[in-house]
Design an enzyme around this catalytic site. Sequence first.
Site: not given
Ligand code: 9MR
Length: 358
Positions: A160, A203, A239, A268, A270
């Site tokens: 990101e 990513n 997402h 990732e 969903d």
């Molecule tokens: O699913 C993840 C959630 O449990 C955490 O609280 C959050 C912060 O660390 O991150 C979420 O995963 C993210 C991923 O690491 C990067 N892309 C976006 C994902 C969803 O927010």
Amino acid sequence: MQRAFFNLLFVSLVVSLQACVAVNSAVVADTPGLKTLAAFPIGVAVNVASAGAGIQVSKERADLIGRHFNSLVAENSMKMSYLHPAENNFTFAGADALASYAHQHGMVLHGHALVWHSDYQIPVWMKNYQGDWEKMLASHVSQICAHFAGTVRSWDVVNEAIDDLHPAGYRASIFYEKIGKSYIEKAFIAAHAADANAELYYNDYNIEGSQGKLDFMLRMIDDFKSRQIPLHGIGFQMHVSSDGPGIAQIRKSFKAVADRGLKVRISELDVAMNQQRQFSTFTPAVAAQQKARYKAIITAYLEAVPPAQRGGITFWGLLDGDSWIGKRYQRPDWPLLFADDYSAKPALSGVAEALTGK
Ligand code: 9MR
């Protein structure tokens, strides 16, 4: 007479029990393991050892994951603050346990993420770091990559880095502010130097939906290619939701990356179904819509990305209740392939149908 009645009752109970078992096993047998349907990794994000939800401590999860997936990613525990809580201290135990779990079960482990701007995932010591940021970040990346060399075969090296709010520029992360945009390529160079066999991914989210963000990323890729920066693939987080982005844009975005010779992962995935908060329950109609959406996305991936460039597809959690979406947006939602009772949703058949071309 009474005895005959009880005998009859007993026999009918046994018959209905057998019928029940037969129906259930037919359902299980009818749902193929996703991993058997693809020539590329099919993955799921997991938690390490949180009570009940940790893959190593829940038999139901382990069984379902073993049936469908051959690739794992830590949803959280391989992020910066967890792996590297103090400048001279790494906590590898949880991730090592996950790596050996993956190895024992014939799965690959994808690493997520070496450099990520998200405020509370940056270790406090790092935020306060007063020395040479370039050296410090390179050392963070290379120590972690070296530790997992041979066990983690692919990494999200930078996550990101592009800002989609201020159209298509670099995100003003702490790394960008301290080092400038070169922190991105330096992270890739450090990762490659520490483990020359690992596949290295950039990513991001919304690169399948925002043309401006995609174009900015493509320019970054072209620049990296022209200077031989070791970037091997792009992770499209995906997402997404039931309403968007449109499938043509998604296909075009995958293709633009594939045309540059890079690998493409859906990293990732969903599919949120309740962004407008219009549903309080997951109805069959919503389930059917979700199935179609999953099927269209996987089909677009197969159409746009040649087999040799398919880095795989990872779903961001197993059960609907695991998903970050309901927690983050404080609403009911059902974004994943399995319901909280471990039953397969129609979405699973949508993915299976796409993978088998049916
Ligand atoms: O699913 C993840 C959630 O449990 C955490 O609280 C959050 C912060 O660390 O991150 C979420 O995963 C993210 C991923 O690491 C990067 N892309 C976006 C994902 C969803 O927010």
